[in-house]
Structure formats: C-alpha cells, structure tokens
Design a protein around this motif. Structure first.
Motif, PDB file in Angstrom:
ATOM      1  N   PRO A   1       0.829  -1.209   0.000  1.00 15.41           N
ATOM      2  CA  PRO A   1       0.000   0.000   0.000  1.00 15.41           C
ATOM      3  C   PRO A   1       0.864   1.260   0.000  1.00 15.41           C
ATOM      4  O   PRO A   1       2.077   1.207   0.221  1.00 15.41           O
ATOM      5  CB  PRO A   1      -0.782  -0.124   1.309  1.00 15.41           C
ATOM      6  N   GLU A   2       0.227   2.379  -0.248  1.00 15.88           N
ATOM      7  CA  GLU A   2       0.963   3.644  -0.216  1.00 15.88           C
ATOM      8  C   GLU A   2       1.415   3.965   1.203  1.00 15.88           C
ATOM      9  O   GLU A   2       2.495   4.506   1.411  1.00 15.88           O
ATOM     10  CB  GLU A   2       0.081   4.771  -0.763  1.00 15.88           C
ATOM     11  N   ARG A   3       0.570   3.634   2.190  1.00 19.09           N
ATOM     12  CA  ARG A   3       0.930   3.850   3.591  1.00 19.09           C
ATOM     13  C   ARG A   3       1.485   2.547   4.166  1.00 19.09           C
ATOM     14  O   ARG A   3       0.752   1.601   4.411  1.00 19.09           O
ATOM     15  CB  ARG A   3      -0.299   4.290   4.400  1.00 19.09           C
ATOM     16  N   LEU A   4       2.806   2.506   4.344  1.00 18.80           N
ATOM     17  CA  LEU A   4       3.426   1.278   4.831  1.00 18.80           C
ATOM     18  C   LEU A   4       3.105   1.006   6.293  1.00 18.80           C
ATOM     19  O   LEU A   4       3.396  -0.074   6.809  1.00 18.80           O
ATOM     20  CB  LEU A   4       4.941   1.351   4.626  1.00 18.80           C
ATOM     21  N   ALA A   5       2.503   1.968   6.968  1.00 20.95           N
ATOM     22  CA  ALA A   5       2.079   1.730   8.355  1.00 20.95           C
ATOM     23  C   ALA A   5       0.922   0.743   8.417  1.00 20.95           C
ATOM     24  O   ALA A   5       0.617   0.193   9.477  1.00 20.95           O
ATOM     25  CB  ALA A   5       1.683   3.049   9.010  1.00 20.95           C
ATOM     26  N   ASP A   6       0.273   0.502   7.276  1.00 20.52           N
ATOM     27  CA  ASP A   6      -0.881  -0.399   7.243  1.00 20.52           C
ATOM     28  C   ASP A   6      -0.500  -1.835   6.881  1.00 20.52           C
ATOM     29  O   ASP A   6      -1.364  -2.653   6.571  1.00 20.52           O
ATOM     30  CB  ASP A   6      -1.905   0.120   6.225  1.00 20.52           C
ATOM     31  N   ILE A   7       0.782  -2.159   6.911  1.00 18.29           N
ATOM     32  CA  ILE A   7       1.243  -3.488   6.507  1.00 18.29           C
ATOM     33  C   ILE A   7       0.849  -4.523   7.569  1.00 18.29           C
ATOM     34  O   ILE A   7       1.107  -4.332   8.768  1.00 18.29           O
ATOM     35  CB  ILE A   7       2.771  -3.496   6.326  1.00 18.29           C
ATOM     36  N   PRO A   8       0.242  -5.648   7.168  1.00 21.55           N
ATOM     37  CA  PRO A   8      -0.126  -6.692   8.141  1.00 21.55           C
ATOM     38  C   PRO A   8       1.085  -7.528   8.546  1.00 21.55           C
ATOM     39  O   PRO A   8       2.154  -7.450   7.936  1.00 21.55           O
ATOM     40  CB  PRO A   8      -1.131  -7.538   7.359  1.00 21.55           C
ATOM     41  N   ILE A   9       0.892  -8.340   9.576  1.00 19.04           N
ATOM     42  CA  ILE A   9       1.937  -9.260  10.033  1.00 19.04           C
ATOM     43  C   ILE A   9       1.799 -10.575   9.271  1.00 19.04           C
ATOM     44  O   ILE A   9       0.700 -11.120   9.139  1.00 19.04           O
ATOM     45  CB  ILE A   9       1.827  -9.502  11.545  1.00 19.04           C
ATOM     46  N   ALA A  10       2.907 -11.082   8.750  1.00 15.69           N
ATOM     47  CA  ALA A  10       2.891 -12.330   7.985  1.00 15.69           C
ATOM     48  C   ALA A  10       2.513 -13.503   8.887  1.00 15.69           C
ATOM     49  O   ALA A  10       2.774 -13.492  10.094  1.00 15.69           O
ATOM     50  CB  ALA A  10       4.254 -12.572   7.355  1.00 15.69           C
ATOM     51  N   VAL A  11       1.916 -14.518   8.282  1.00 16.28           N
ATOM     52  CA  VAL A  11       1.544 -15.730   9.017  1.00 16.28           C
ATOM     53  C   VAL A  11       2.310 -16.919   8.445  1.00 16.28           C
ATOM     54  O   VAL A  11       2.531 -17.019   7.239  1.00 16.28           O
ATOM     55  CB  VAL A  11       0.026 -15.989   8.919  1.00 16.28           C
ATOM     56  N   GLY A  12       2.732 -17.810   9.331  1.00 11.50           N
ATOM     57  CA  GLY A  12       3.386 -19.041   8.886  1.00 11.50           C
ATOM     58  C   GLY A  12       4.808 -18.868   8.419  1.00 11.50           C
ATOM     59  O   GLY A  12       5.381 -19.788   7.828  1.00 11.50           O
ATOM     60  N   VAL A  13       5.413 -17.705   8.671  1.00 15.02           N
ATOM     61  CA  VAL A  13       6.794 -17.490   8.255  1.00 15.02           C
ATOM     62  C   VAL A  13       7.463 -16.537   9.243  1.00 15.02           C
ATOM     63  O   VAL A  13       6.837 -15.596   9.745  1.00 15.02           O
ATOM     64  CB  VAL A  13       6.858 -16.919   6.821  1.00 15.02           C
ATOM     65  N   THR A  14       8.712 -16.822   9.580  1.00 15.17           N
ATOM     66  CA  THR A  14       9.504 -15.952  10.449  1.00 15.17           C
ATOM     67  C   THR A  14      10.863 -15.723   9.801  1.00 15.17           C
ATOM     68  O   THR A  14      11.255 -16.426   8.867  1.00 15.17           O
ATOM     69  CB  THR A  14       9.710 -16.565  11.844  1.00 15.17           C
ATOM     70  N   ALA A  15      11.580 -14.733  10.321  1.00 19.15           N
ATOM     71  CA  ALA A  15      12.914 -14.410   9.809  1.00 19.15           C
ATOM     72  C   ALA A  15      13.965 -14.821  10.827  1.00 19.15           C
ATOM     73  O   ALA A  15      13.883 -14.443  12.001  1.00 19.15           O
ATOM     74  CB  ALA A  15      13.019 -12.919   9.516  1.00 19.15           C
ATOM     75  N   GLU A  16      14.917 -15.613  10.387  1.00 22.13           N
ATOM     76  CA  GLU A  16      16.064 -15.960  11.217  1.00 22.13           C
ATOM     77  C   GLU A  16      17.216 -15.064  10.775  1.00 22.13           C
ATOM     78  O   GLU A  16      17.742 -15.217   9.670  1.00 22.13           O
ATOM     79  CB  GLU A  16      16.414 -17.437  11.064  1.00 22.13           C
ATOM     80  N   VAL A  17      17.582 -14.122  11.622  1.00 21.06           N
ATOM     81  CA  VAL A  17      18.588 -13.119  11.285  1.00 21.06           C
ATOM     82  C   VAL A  17      19.841 -13.388  12.112  1.00 21.06           C
ATOM     83  O   VAL A  17      19.844 -13.212  13.331  1.00 21.06           O
ATOM     84  CB  VAL A  17      18.056 -11.695  11.551  1.00 21.06           C
ATOM     85  N   THR A  18      20.896 -13.839  11.447  1.00 20.01           N
ATOM     86  CA  THR A  18      22.159 -14.143  12.111  1.00 20.01           C
ATOM     87  C   THR A  18      23.177 -13.062  11.753  1.00 20.01           C
ATOM     88  O   THR A  18      22.891 -12.178  10.942  1.00 20.01           O
ATOM     89  CB  THR A  18      22.691 -15.517  11.664  1.00 20.01           C
TER      90      THR A  18
END
Length: 384
Positions: free
Chosen positions: A271-288
């Motif tokens: 969307p144009e307003r990135l504040a309206d982005i939903p939270i993803a389901v079934g996926v996470t980020a592993e940040v090393t």
C-alpha cells in the motif's frame, strides 16, 4: 585374541572409533561443524565459473557420430555415412570444489557435483555418454553469457562468454542443451599453462579422468533464448526507509511462488501507507550475523526454507551489521517481495535521482509486503 576382544574391535570399526578415516586431514574440516557450514556456503554461492560451448561432435566427446543402420554378427556396425545432427553442449567447470569424504566407507565425492546429481542430473562415467532430461532445470541466455537454474530457479552456474550464433540457433531449434557440470571438464586452463599450450589431447585426458573419478554430471536442460524476467536478487534497506521504522528486505517473489505465492503467508499488495502493513503468518525471519533466512517455523528444518540472503562481506560487513542490529532491536523486519529487480547498488549508478524514484514506485506498485517477526533463536547455524 579372544572372542570378546575381536567383537570389541569389530564394534569400534563399525562405530568409526579408532578408524583412521575419522581423523581429519590437515587443512580439512569435519562435517557438521561451524567451519564446514561456512565453507559450504562460500563454495555453493560462487556461481560464476568458466564455461565453454560446443557440439556433441566435438573431439572431447569422441568426435562425429554416424547413424547406425545395422549390427553385423561379428559385432561390427554399419552406418549410412550421414552424421547425426550434433546437439548443442555447454560445460560449466567450477573454480572451487568441496571434496567430501565418508569417514565410514572412505568414499570421496565433490559436493556441488553431487548436488546437481541429486537435483536431477546424472553421473557420466567412462564408457557411457547419455544425456537424460533434468526436468524443471533451465538454461538461460543472458546479456553476458549463460545461466543454469534448478527446479526452484536457484542459480547453480553462470558463465560469461560470447555465444556463437550457430550454437544459439541450434539450441533454439532443438529447445534443449546438453549441460555438463564438474571440476574436471577440460574448460579451465591449468596453473602455469597458457591457452595455447593446453592442447586438445590434454583437455580430453582431463575430461576422461573426471568421468573416471565420478566428477562429471550431465543432463539435457530446457533452453531459453532470452534472460528470465523474474528477479533473483535480494536488496536490504536500512531502518527508516520509506518513512517507516523497520529495516527492509526486498526478496524475489520466486521464493514464494512454489509455496502458493506471498498471499498464502498474509502478504498484501504494497500500500501507499506502509504503516498499514499486516503481520505475515506461517513465516519468520532468522537473522544471524551473516544471514537472513525466511523459514516456516512449523515445519522440519529440511522442509521449512523459503528464501535467504547472505551478507557479501560476511561478519565483517558493517552495513549488514547495522541492519542486523536494527532487526533484533525491533524484533521485526518489513519484507517486500516482487518479480522485478529493485533499483539499488550498481544497477543505478548511471541513473538520475528522478529516474530511480520512478523505478522504485514502479517496483513497489507491483510488489507484496508484510511485517515478519524475527526469531530469537535461529535453528540454523550462523555462518562465520
């Protein structure tokens, strides 16, 4: 030696204890260790390699092939003298190899060669020259040469070379190309040897040796005369980009396509307003300290991988270190996924700021986005 002693030694041999193969030779690393994981990542991510195009009537493969019309009682063959239409061939020879030794059997093989074989290629030993199809694999013509991709559109090999128009015409006509992959194909020039002094006989000898040692894999791969339109590149953007607080990862939508598409994980059109982005389901980020991996946490480690990025400079990459710190500070990252290349880095060095802004808007308008939670305890070992 008594029976008990014999049984004890037999159990030791079977378990590997006390066996000389369990000792790691100088310069080698033990499988499953941090060093082995890091080494494998370095080697598998090096997709640029020497390559050469040819036809199946090349002396490397035994010369011209004539059509067999009959086999006589004594075993000799009769031909009609007509040369079989020689198919197009490309040989990819990686510079770096990873030799792996089974400590129980002593069997030695090369990791990337075994990788393409497990993915659909087949081994080409001496005495057998077959070219069975590798379903789902693709060979693309690019602006600089050729690119070999697997069934998940992951890049296995890229070669820079000027293509012969006759070779391209034959590949396009047949729709398939025989692809050879391995560390001993007679493509690279050996050290302390010039291209002029590396004779055809030496190339043939190396090719035969590679086949004898099980280091040659081949398959018929579908040919594409134009480069793929789908991006395969990740781009990381710092926290604060697009006027929102989270660090951003732009990733290829191809990573989601095989899993039902990004919408299956709760992604929405950006969307144009990135504040309206939903939270993803079934996926996470592993940040090393060196990697970003998107995984499906409810699945086994062997099945949960969605897509990943590795910092070019590893743990010494300062820009990635700042991105990594921001991801863990916020506990979330903004993931944007699309089909197009995101305008960043060397791709925009000759563009004006206005042109870059226009392209960014175009890419964002055709992409999907979601906020992805960062896992506190990555299940994958970080790479040193």
């Amino acid at each position: 030696m008594g029976k008990a002693e014999r049984n004890r030694k037999r159990r030791q041999r079977q378990s590997g204890h006390g066996h000389p193969w369990t000792e790691v030779p100088p310069g080698a690393v033990r499988g499953g260790t941090q060093a082995a994981v890091s080494l494998a990542a370095d080697i598998f991510e090096e997709t640029q390699m020497p390559c050469r195009t040819a036809f199946l009537d090349d002396p490397l493969f035994g010369g011209p092939k004539a059509a067999v019309t009959a086999i006589q009682p004594d075993g000799s063959v009769l031909t009609d003298g007509e040369i079989i239409n020689p198919g197009p061939v490309v040989l990819f020879e990686p510079i770096k190899v990873m030799m792996v030794k089974d400590t129980r059997t002593g069997t030695v093989h090369e990791a990337r060669t075994e990788g393409v074989i497990s993915g659909g290629f087949h081994r080409v030993p001496r005495g057998i020259m077959a070219s069975l199809p590798a379903e789902g694999w693709n060979l693309y013509r690019t602006a600089t040469g050729l690119m070999l991709c697997d069934t998940f559109e992951g890049i296995w090999a890229e070669g820079t070379l000027e293509l012969d128009p006759a070779w391209v015409s034959e590949a396009t006509s047949q729709g398939w190309v025989t692809v050879f992959f391995g560390p001993r194909l007679g493509v690279r020039i050996p050290p302390h040897t010039s291209a002029q002094s590396y004779t055809l006989q030496q190339r043939i000898a190396e090719f035969r040796q590679g086949r004898s040692e099980g280091l040659c894999a081949a398959a018929s791969v579908k040919w594409h005369p134009v480069a793929p339109q789908e991006t395969r590149s990740w781009v990381l953007l710092p926290a604060g980009t697009f006027g929102q607080p989270l660090p951003v990862a732009y990733m290829p939508q191809l990573n989601f396509t095989r899993l039902g598409g990004p919408e299956a994980f709760g992604f929405v059109r950006t969307p144009e307003r990135l504040a309206d982005i939903p939270i993803a389901v079934g996926v996470t980020a592993e940040v090393t300290p060196t990697d970003v991996d998107l995984v499906q946490p409810h699945l086994d480690d062997s099945l949960n991988f969605v897509g990943g990025y590795r910092a070019p400079g590893g743990a010494t990459d300062l820009r990635y270190a700042a991105w990594h710190a921001a991801a863990h500070t916020h506990g979330q990252i903004l993931v944007i996924t699309g089909h197009q290349d995101f305008p960043a880095g060397h791709k925009i060095r000759h563009d004006t700021p206005e042109d870059v802004d226009k392209r960014v808007l175009q890419v964002m308008g055709a992409s999907y986005a979601a906020t992805v939670s960062v896992s506190d305890t990555p299940r994958r070992a970080p790479l040193a």
